[in-house]
Design an enzyme around this catalytic site. Structure first.
Site, short mmCIF file in Angstrom:
data_model
loop_
_atom_site.label_atom_id
_atom_site.label_comp_id
_atom_site.label_asym_id
_atom_site.label_seq_id
_atom_site.Cartn_x
_atom_site.Cartn_y
_atom_site.Cartn_z
N HIS A 55 -13.04 0.22 5.39
CA HIS A 55 -12.37 0.64 4.09
C HIS A 55 -11.36 -0.67 3.68
CE1 HIS A 55 -8.86 3.30 2.45
NE2 HIS A 55 -8.25 2.15 2.47
N GLU A 56 -10.96 -1.07 4.78
CA GLU A 56 -10.14 -2.37 4.19
C GLU A 56 -11.26 -3.59 3.93
OE1 GLU A 56 -7.06 -2.18 4.00
OE2 GLU A 56 -6.80 -0.53 5.35
N HIS A 75 -11.66 -3.01 0.39
CA HIS A 75 -10.60 -3.57 -0.54
C HIS A 75 -10.84 -5.03 -0.71
CE1 HIS A 75 -8.04 -0.06 -0.78
NE2 HIS A 75 -7.70 0.13 0.36
N ASP A 135 -2.61 3.64 -0.68
CA ASP A 135 -3.71 3.41 -1.88
C ASP A 135 -3.23 4.44 -2.90
OD1 ASP A 135 -5.36 1.50 -0.45
OD2 ASP A 135 -6.84 3.06 0.26
ZN LIG Z 1 -6.84 1.49 1.50
#
Ligand SMILES: [Zn+2]
Length: 379
Positions: A41-42, A45, A143
């Site tokens: 997930h990171e 980003h 987020d």
């Molecule tokens: Zn996030």
């Protein structure tokens, strides 16, 4: 990517608190895979941020989730939307891949320790769905809160959007803390505290940045400064520290900027090698360079990240100034003290900058080393 030490303690605690060795194995596997998903997930980003020119200094996994530290905050709302959406999108994709394999998870799959591969995959799919939903709660700086800020930023100023998002985020953080306290859900309580202080910190950061406006490096930089020759001793460097109030010095030879030497390096060298070592042996030959027309708001993070950051300012191949974190904070101090209506005219870009009266004559700077990797500066 880094694992925070508390994360390793957390894994140890899971292993020790399980009822049997088999349960401990399944639970460790589940938690490790969940954090792999959080890491991805990171990474989502980070990859989008890098595509949009915002570099990422680190990704850290904590027991309460992951943090991708961007080197600067994206100022463009559309960029922020793209960077923010990328994280939950990764979890949505993982869930979309796992769901057809294992079927729809039940609540029991989420809260009990898996006992076979099927229940493990269902638990992972379910956790990724929860991650998407939880991250979309508009609790800035989570987020959802970043999305909220970015959308608000399309309507009002970035500063006002951040203020509103931070207030909403802190309100939700208090709800998280109360709910976590009531149900003894300590992770939720910790996340609430993390959001509460994170929102405040980022709001302050944005306010400080807005004070910089479109100020240019040339407006703030120090124009008088001491320099060292490569043959000067580290003892001489330390004398200059207290004689000039400077903490870092450009090292110059025959008009060429060779490097930067800072107080910690000088002290370290005197302690380890003695007072007579030439500064050329301890200077840092890889340094960041800025230009007078660069916007301070855009180079600030790199400058602050240099720690003792004296950043040489180069114009037409010549060293014309030094930009220090102190220049930036003093500029912000002055601007913050001015009444809003007077700000732009009183302290802003000076139309006729004072003449360059550096302690060094204008010098030719050799082709500079390839832009050095800016030092780590968590945002
Ligand atoms: Zn996030």
């Amino acid at each position: 990517m880094r694992l925070h030490v508390t994360f390793l303690i957390f894994l140890g605690w899971i292993a020790l608190s399980a009822s049997s060795a088999a349960a401990a194995q399944w639970e460790l596997l589940r938690v490790s895979l969940i954090f792999l998903c959080i890491g991805l997930h990171e990474l989502g980003h980070s990859l989008v941020a890098q595509q949009l020119g915002v570099s990422v200094s680190s990704i850290t996994l904590l027991p309460i989730g992951g943090v991708a530290a961007l080197r600067r905050l994206p100022e463009n709302s559309w960029h922020e939307i793209a960077i923010t959406v990328a994280g939950p999108l990764v979890n949505a994709l993982i869930a979309a891949v796992l769901l057809p394999i294992a079927g729809w998870p039940s609540v029991a799959d989420l809260v009990t320790i898996p006992h076979n591969a099927g229940s493990l995959v269902r638990a992972l799919a379910g956790t990724n769905i929860v991650l998407v939903l939880f991250n979309l709660i508009p609790a800035f700086p989570m987020d959802g809160g970043r999305l909220f800020r970015a959308v608000l930023g399309l309507l009002v100023s970035y500063q006002r959007a951040t203020r509103v998002a931070a207030i909403v985020g802190q309100g939700l953080a208090i709800v998280f803390i109360l709910v976590g306290w009531h149900y003894e859900a300590w992770v939720l309580l910790l996340i609430g505290a993390f959001i509460f202080f994170g929102a405040d910190g980022e709001d302050k950061l944005v306010r400080a940045r807005c004070l910089l406006g479109d100020a240019k490096v040339g407006d703030l930089m120090r124009r008088q400064f001491a320099t060292l020759a490569p043959t000067d001793t580290v003892e001489r460097g330390l004398q200059l520290v207290y004689q000039t109030g400077q903490d870092a010095f450009p090292v110059i030879e025959a008009g060429q900027l060779l490097g930067i030497v800072a107080r910690p390096d000088l002290l370290d060298a005197v302690n380890k090698l003695g007072p007579l070592v030439p500064v050329s042996e301890v200077m840092d030959g890889r340094f960041l360079v800025v230009q007078p027309h660069d916007r301070v708001a855009l180079v600030q993070d790199e400058i602050l990240g240099t720690g003792w950051g004296s950043v040489p300012v180069i114009e037409d191949g010549r060293l014309v100034g030094l930009l220090l974190p102190d220049n930036i904070s003093r500029f912000q101090l002055v601007r913050a003290g001015l009444k809003t209506a007077r700000r732009p005219g009183v302290v802003g870009r000076s139309p006729t900058p004072p003449p360059v009266i550096g302690a060094v004559p204008p010098i030719a700077v050799p082709p500079l080393p390839a832009a050095p990797p800016p030092p780590s500066a968590p945002v």
